[in-house]
Design a protein around this motif. Structure first.
Motif, PDB file in Angstrom:
ATOM      1  N   PHE A  51     -13.218 -20.752  14.179  1.00 44.46           N
ATOM      2  CA  PHE A  51     -12.523 -19.613  13.575  1.00 44.46           C
ATOM      3  C   PHE A  51     -13.415 -19.011  12.488  1.00 44.46           C
ATOM      4  CE2 PHE A  51      -9.647 -17.325  10.813  1.00 44.46           C
ATOM      5  CZ  PHE A  51      -8.724 -16.766  11.688  1.00 44.46           C
ATOM      6  N   PRO A  52     -13.811 -17.743  12.644  1.00 44.80           N
ATOM      7  CA  PRO A  52     -14.683 -17.121  11.638  1.00 44.80           C
ATOM      8  C   PRO A  52     -14.016 -17.107  10.257  1.00 44.80           C
ATOM      9  CG  PRO A  52     -14.497 -15.747  13.604  1.00 44.80           C
ATOM     10  CD  PRO A  52     -13.484 -16.843  13.745  1.00 44.80           C
ATOM     11  N   GLY A  53     -14.718 -17.620   9.275  1.00 43.50           N
ATOM     12  CA  GLY A  53     -14.203 -17.598   7.914  1.00 43.50           C
ATOM     13  C   GLY A  53     -13.189 -18.675   7.597  1.00 43.50           C
ATOM     14  N   HIS A  54     -13.061 -19.686   8.456  1.00 43.60           N
ATOM     15  CA  HIS A  54     -12.105 -20.768   8.194  1.00 43.60           C
ATOM     16  C   HIS A  54     -12.390 -21.392   6.833  1.00 43.60           C
ATOM     17  CE1 HIS A  54     -10.870 -25.078   8.333  1.00 43.60           C
ATOM     18  NE2 HIS A  54      -9.733 -24.485   8.647  1.00 43.60           N
ATOM     19  N   ILE A  55     -11.331 -21.637   6.075  1.00 54.98           N
ATOM     20  CA  ILE A  55     -11.460 -22.298   4.772  1.00 54.98           C
ATOM     21  C   ILE A  55     -11.127 -23.767   4.975  1.00 54.98           C
ATOM     22  CG2 ILE A  55     -10.604 -22.411   2.410  1.00 54.98           C
ATOM     23  CD1 ILE A  55      -9.686 -19.467   2.771  1.00 54.98           C
ATOM     24  N   ALA A  56     -12.067 -24.627   4.698  1.00 57.43           N
ATOM     25  CA  ALA A  56     -11.872 -26.063   4.909  1.00 57.43           C
ATOM     26  C   ALA A  56     -11.258 -26.692   3.663  1.00 57.43           C
ATOM     27  CB  ALA A  56     -13.189 -26.724   5.262  1.00 57.43           C
ATOM     28  N   CYS A  57      -9.940 -26.631   3.560  1.00 59.49           N
ATOM     29  CA  CYS A  57      -9.261 -27.287   2.443  1.00 59.49           C
ATOM     30  C   CYS A  57      -9.297 -28.799   2.634  1.00 59.49           C
ATOM     31  CB  CYS A  57      -7.812 -26.810   2.330  1.00 59.49           C
ATOM     32  SG  CYS A  57      -7.665 -25.060   1.952  1.00 59.49           S
ATOM     33  N   SER A  58      -9.349 -29.241   3.899  1.00 60.95           N
ATOM     34  CA  SER A  58      -9.433 -30.665   4.209  1.00 60.95           C
ATOM     35  C   SER A  58     -10.434 -30.860   5.343  1.00 60.95           C
ATOM     36  CB  SER A  58      -8.072 -31.207   4.631  1.00 60.95           C
ATOM     37  OG  SER A  58      -8.197 -32.514   5.147  1.00 60.95           O
ATOM     38  N   SER A  59     -11.309 -31.821   5.189  1.00 54.62           N
ATOM     39  CA  SER A  59     -12.321 -32.076   6.217  1.00 54.62           C
ATOM     40  C   SER A  59     -11.725 -32.695   7.477  1.00 54.62           C
ATOM     41  CB  SER A  59     -13.419 -32.983   5.663  1.00 54.62           C
ATOM     42  OG  SER A  59     -12.873 -34.231   5.285  1.00 54.62           O
ATOM     43  N   SER A  60     -10.485 -33.195   7.407  1.00 52.87           N
ATOM     44  CA  SER A  60      -9.875 -33.827   8.579  1.00 52.87           C
ATOM     45  C   SER A  60      -9.227 -32.829   9.539  1.00 52.87           C
ATOM     46  CB  SER A  60      -8.822 -34.855   8.142  1.00 52.87           C
ATOM     47  OG  SER A  60      -7.731 -34.208   7.516  1.00 52.87           O
ATOM     48  N   ARG A  97       2.579 -18.984  -0.719  1.00 53.16           N
ATOM     49  CA  ARG A  97       3.475 -17.899  -1.113  1.00 53.16           C
ATOM     50  C   ARG A  97       2.683 -16.671  -1.539  1.00 53.16           C
ATOM     51  NH1 ARG A  97       5.580 -18.909  -5.760  1.00 53.16           N
ATOM     52  NH2 ARG A  97       3.931 -20.355  -6.283  1.00 53.16           N
ATOM     53  N   VAL A  98       3.225 -15.492  -1.218  1.00 55.24           N
ATOM     54  CA  VAL A  98       2.648 -14.248  -1.726  1.00 55.24           C
ATOM     55  C   VAL A  98       3.061 -14.158  -3.194  1.00 55.24           C
ATOM     56  CG1 VAL A  98       2.611 -11.732  -1.559  1.00 55.24           C
ATOM     57  CG2 VAL A  98       2.795 -13.108   0.525  1.00 55.24           C
ATOM     58  N   THR A  99       2.071 -14.209  -4.093  1.00 58.73           N
ATOM     59  CA  THR A  99       2.377 -14.177  -5.523  1.00 58.73           C
ATOM     60  C   THR A  99       1.926 -12.883  -6.193  1.00 58.73           C
ATOM     61  OG1 THR A  99       0.323 -15.319  -6.021  1.00 58.73           O
ATOM     62  CG2 THR A  99       2.318 -16.686  -5.759  1.00 58.73           C
ATOM     63  N   GLU A 100       1.048 -12.164  -5.523  1.00 55.62           N
ATOM     64  CA  GLU A 100       0.599 -10.851  -5.976  1.00 55.62           C
ATOM     65  C   GLU A 100      -0.004 -10.167  -4.754  1.00 55.62           C
ATOM     66  OE1 GLU A 100      -3.466 -11.131  -8.178  1.00 55.62           O
ATOM     67  OE2 GLU A 100      -2.375 -12.996  -8.631  1.00 55.62           O
ATOM     68  N   PRO A 101      -0.191  -8.858  -4.809  1.00 55.38           N
ATOM     69  CA  PRO A 101      -0.723  -8.172  -3.629  1.00 55.38           C
ATOM     70  C   PRO A 101      -2.040  -8.795  -3.147  1.00 55.38           C
ATOM     71  CG  PRO A 101       0.076  -6.574  -5.216  1.00 55.38           C
ATOM     72  CD  PRO A 101       0.122  -7.924  -5.897  1.00 55.38           C
ATOM     73  N   GLY A 102      -2.066  -9.174  -1.880  1.00 55.43           N
ATOM     74  CA  GLY A 102      -3.277  -9.688  -1.262  1.00 55.43           C
ATOM     75  C   GLY A 102      -3.641 -11.118  -1.603  1.00 55.43           C
ATOM     76  N   VAL A 103      -2.726 -11.879  -2.222  1.00 53.71           N
ATOM     77  CA  VAL A 103      -3.046 -13.250  -2.618  1.00 53.71           C
ATOM     78  C   VAL A 103      -1.917 -14.204  -2.241  1.00 53.71           C
ATOM     79  CG1 VAL A 103      -3.539 -14.800  -4.565  1.00 53.71           C
ATOM     80  CG2 VAL A 103      -4.459 -12.478  -4.563  1.00 53.71           C
ATOM     81  N   LEU A 104      -2.312 -15.329  -1.639  1.00 56.54           N
ATOM     82  CA  LEU A 104      -1.390 -16.425  -1.348  1.00 56.54           C
ATOM     83  C   LEU A 104      -1.698 -17.567  -2.313  1.00 56.54           C
ATOM     84  CD1 LEU A 104      -1.955 -16.491   2.512  1.00 56.54           C
ATOM     85  CD2 LEU A 104       0.158 -15.748   1.371  1.00 56.54           C
ATOM     86  N   LYS A 105      -0.652 -18.185  -2.848  1.00 57.52           N
ATOM     87  CA  LYS A 105      -0.832 -19.381  -3.684  1.00 57.52           C
ATOM     88  C   LYS A 105      -0.014 -20.506  -3.088  1.00 57.52           C
ATOM     89  CE  LYS A 105      -2.666 -17.617  -7.777  1.00 57.52           C
ATOM     90  NZ  LYS A 105      -2.656 -17.615  -9.204  1.00 57.52           N
ATOM     91  N   ILE A 106      -0.518 -21.710  -3.270  1.00 55.84           N
ATOM     92  CA  ILE A 106       0.108 -22.868  -2.661  1.00 55.84           C
ATOM     93  C   ILE A 106       1.560 -23.008  -3.127  1.00 55.84           C
ATOM     94  CG2 ILE A 106      -0.615 -24.561  -4.392  1.00 55.84           C
ATOM     95  CD1 ILE A 106      -1.318 -26.336  -1.811  1.00 55.84           C
ATOM     96  N   GLY A 107       2.392 -23.369  -2.180  1.00 53.62           N
ATOM     97  CA  GLY A 107       3.799 -23.626  -2.457  1.00 53.62           C
ATOM     98  C   GLY A 107       4.121 -25.058  -2.075  1.00 53.62           C
ATOM     99  N   LEU A 135      -5.617 -23.927  -3.626  1.00 51.57           N
ATOM    100  CA  LEU A 135      -4.667 -23.377  -4.586  1.00 51.57           C
ATOM    101  C   LEU A 135      -4.369 -21.905  -4.341  1.00 51.57           C
ATOM    102  CD1 LEU A 135      -5.773 -25.114  -7.893  1.00 51.57           C
ATOM    103  CD2 LEU A 135      -3.986 -25.780  -6.281  1.00 51.57           C
ATOM    104  N   ALA A 136      -5.379 -21.123  -4.002  1.00 52.61           N
ATOM    105  CA  ALA A 136      -5.193 -19.689  -3.765  1.00 52.61           C
ATOM    106  C   ALA A 136      -6.041 -19.266  -2.566  1.00 52.61           C
ATOM    107  CB  ALA A 136      -5.586 -18.891  -4.997  1.00 52.61           C
ATOM    108  N   ILE A 137      -5.478 -18.372  -1.767  1.00 48.48           N
ATOM    109  CA  ILE A 137      -6.177 -17.860  -0.585  1.00 48.48           C
ATOM    110  C   ILE A 137      -5.983 -16.347  -0.541  1.00 48.48           C
ATOM    111  CG2 ILE A 137      -6.323 -17.854   1.934  1.00 48.48           C
ATOM    112  CD1 ILE A 137      -5.216 -20.731   1.891  1.00 48.48           C
TER     113      ILE A 137
END
Length: 151
Positions: A93-102, A47-57, A66-68
């Motif tokens: 994918f450049p800059g991929h965030i690995a929240c899960s290794s699977s 979810r967009v919780t503030e400008p430029g930030v996503l937080k888990i929903g 938790l935050a991206i």
């Protein structure tokens, strides 16, 4: 088993009719989607919780980030550009965030409420490479528009 999008769309519409709470809608959508397709290893909203930030929903599957920030990863790219991100190989994918290794492939769709207001992204990860298609993108976008477009 692969998602029967026509049935999913009808089920989600029936379950969410008249609901206006974004989190309640997200929870219902994620539950229905996650259990409808074997390719969906992690299904959730940021979810967009503030400008430029996503937080888990609401989500189904293992823990998520938790935050991206909009400037990072596949979810950030979808939020920043307002475009579906269809990623057949997350390692490429450049800059991929690995929240899960699977996670091997991913589809992320921006979620807009009425008036084009970005409220979040729908993130679906698969433990299979190249798991998602343009058909998935179109069908999921239609479900999101029908569910959140009236808010």
């Amino acid at each position: 088993m692969q998602a029967d999008y026509a049935t999913l769309a009808r089920t989600i519409a029936s379950l969410t009719e008249g609901e206006t709470d974004e989190v309640a809608l997200m929870a219902t959508v994620v539950c229905e989607l996650h259990h409808a397709d074997d390719r969906f290893d992690w299904t959730g909203f940021y979810r967009v919780t503030e400008p430029g930030v996503l937080k888990i929903g609401p989500y189904q599957g293992g823990h998520g980030c938790l935050a991206i920030p909009f400037g990072r990863g596949v979810c950030g790219a979808a939020a920043r550009t307002g475009q579906v991100q269809l990623v057949p190989d997350v390692e490429a994918f450049p800059g991929h965030i690995a929240c899960s290794s699977s996670t091997r492939s991913e589809i992320v769709l921006p979620v807009f409420a009425g008036g084009g207001r970005l409220i979040g992204v729908l993130d679906i990860d698969s433990d299979r490479p190249d798991a998602f298609t343009g058909t998935d993108a179109r069908e999921l976008a239609a479900i999101l528009a029908a569910t959140f477009g009236q808010l």
